[in-house]
Design an enzyme around this catalytic site. Structure first.
Site, PDB file in Angstrom:
ATOM      1  N   ALA A 256     -22.026 -17.480  51.302  1.00 47.69           N
ATOM      2  CA  ALA A 256     -21.470 -18.384  50.302  1.00 47.69           C
ATOM      3  C   ALA A 256     -22.582 -18.944  49.432  1.00 47.69           C
ATOM      4  CB  ALA A 256     -20.711 -19.529  50.972  1.00 47.69           C
ATOM      5  N   LYS A 257     -22.269 -19.162  48.158  1.00 49.60           N
ATOM      6  CA  LYS A 257     -23.259 -19.737  47.241  1.00 49.60           C
ATOM      7  C   LYS A 257     -23.737 -21.097  47.719  1.00 49.60           C
ATOM      8  CE  LYS A 257     -21.395 -17.673  42.975  1.00 49.60           C
ATOM      9  NZ  LYS A 257     -20.698 -17.985  41.700  1.00 49.60           N
ATOM     10  N   ARG A 258     -22.775 -21.903  48.191  1.00 52.73           N
ATOM     11  CA  ARG A 258     -23.125 -23.282  48.548  1.00 52.73           C
ATOM     12  C   ARG A 258     -24.080 -23.349  49.733  1.00 52.73           C
ATOM     13  NH1 ARG A 258     -17.780 -22.671  50.050  1.00 52.73           N
ATOM     14  NH2 ARG A 258     -17.364 -22.724  52.295  1.00 52.73           N
TER      15      ARG A 258
END
Length: 283
Positions: A256-258
């Protein structure tokens, strides 16, 4: 004669792509090639508060490195806001949306205090006309929410609302799925700070671009329920859905990007080849 096969990869330029993105893009690209169809790239940049041109440039670079190609010009949502506003205006004109003046915090509190706790989803109704006019006069911010009550009345309920799943949802859901838009509550379709929201923009884009197959991660399976409702309310064609598994890292957490998952840019700089990456993700 069946319609041509058209699918798409539609990233948001809010960060760099990682292995999970590569897997989804490659699956869609290979599906289009196998069907003799078309693979479309779309840039979903309606969130002007987070979208960045450098991330968009990186998307093109990463996908080209993977060996993907697509028709030009690429559709950028930020250049087609009038299309989404027209769809919203149609829903407004038919009384299918309402102004909600509650803040995100107030919505969260209302949901948490519902009888079934966090599993219950937010539903409300339009304010009395006098109170709404007073709030508008004071310049209070609001969001346009889809009214499930009005939508159900318009369609005569949701019993006949279905979508075709060729992949699998998070619990193995496949085949003809009965849509349950009530699981999402009265979703936000537009907000002042980010304009028209994802659900509305994506169904308009898919229809305008002739998308016949939506291939994406199973984390978006629940989105299909409300998107199918919007397609019905706006008289838009319903694509076939093909949700796929999510890739996870060595720690078992999905990319995930986060979470700052290792990016394709970093992998490329470290000497990884597209062929090796395909092998790593099981393609």
């Amino acid at each position: 004669m069946s319609a041509p096969f058209v699918t798409r990869f539609a990233p948001s330029p809010t960060g760099l792509l990682h292995r999970g993105h590569a897997y989804s893009a490659l699956l869609a690209y290979q599906a289009a090639q196998a069907a003799g169809g078309t693979f479309i790239l779309r840039i979903e940049d309606i969130d002007a508060t987070r979208a960045r041109p450098e991330f968009e440039a990186a998307i093109f670079e990463d996908l080209a490195w993977l060996g993907l190609s697509w028709p030009e010009p690429v559709r950028r949502q930020s250049l087609h806001l009038a299309d989404y506003e027209a769809a919203l205006a149609r829903l407004q004109g038919e009384g299918l949306v309402y102004r909600c003046f509650r803040t995100r915090k107030e919505v969260a509190q209302a949901t948490a205090s519902a009888p079934h706790g966090a599993m219950d989803t937010f539903r409300s109704a339009p304010l009395p006309a006098i109170e709404e006019a007073q709030r508008l006069d004071r310049g209070e911010p609001f969001a346009w929410r889809l009214s499930l009550e009005a939508a159900a009345a318009r369609l005569g309920g949701f019993d006949q609302l279905t979508f075709q799943e060729e992949g699998a949802g998070p619990d193995g859901e496949t085949g003809l799925i009965c849509a349950r838009p009530e699981l999402g509550g009265d979703v936000v379709l537009a907000r002042k700070d980010v304009g028209v929201a994802y659900h509305l923009a994506v169904v308009v884009d898919d229809a305008l671009q002739g998308v016949t197959h939506v291939i994406r991660g199973c984390d978006l399976f629940e989105a299909a329920h409300v998107q199918r409702l919007l397609q019905a309310l706006l008289a838009l064609p319903a694509p076939v859905y093909r949700h796929h598994r999510l890739l996870a890292g060595p720690d078992g957490k999905r990319y995930a990007k986060r979470d700052r998952a290792e990016t394709l840019q970093a992998l490329r700089a470290a000497g990884l080849t597209p062929e090796r990456l395909r092998q790593e993700v099981g393609l």
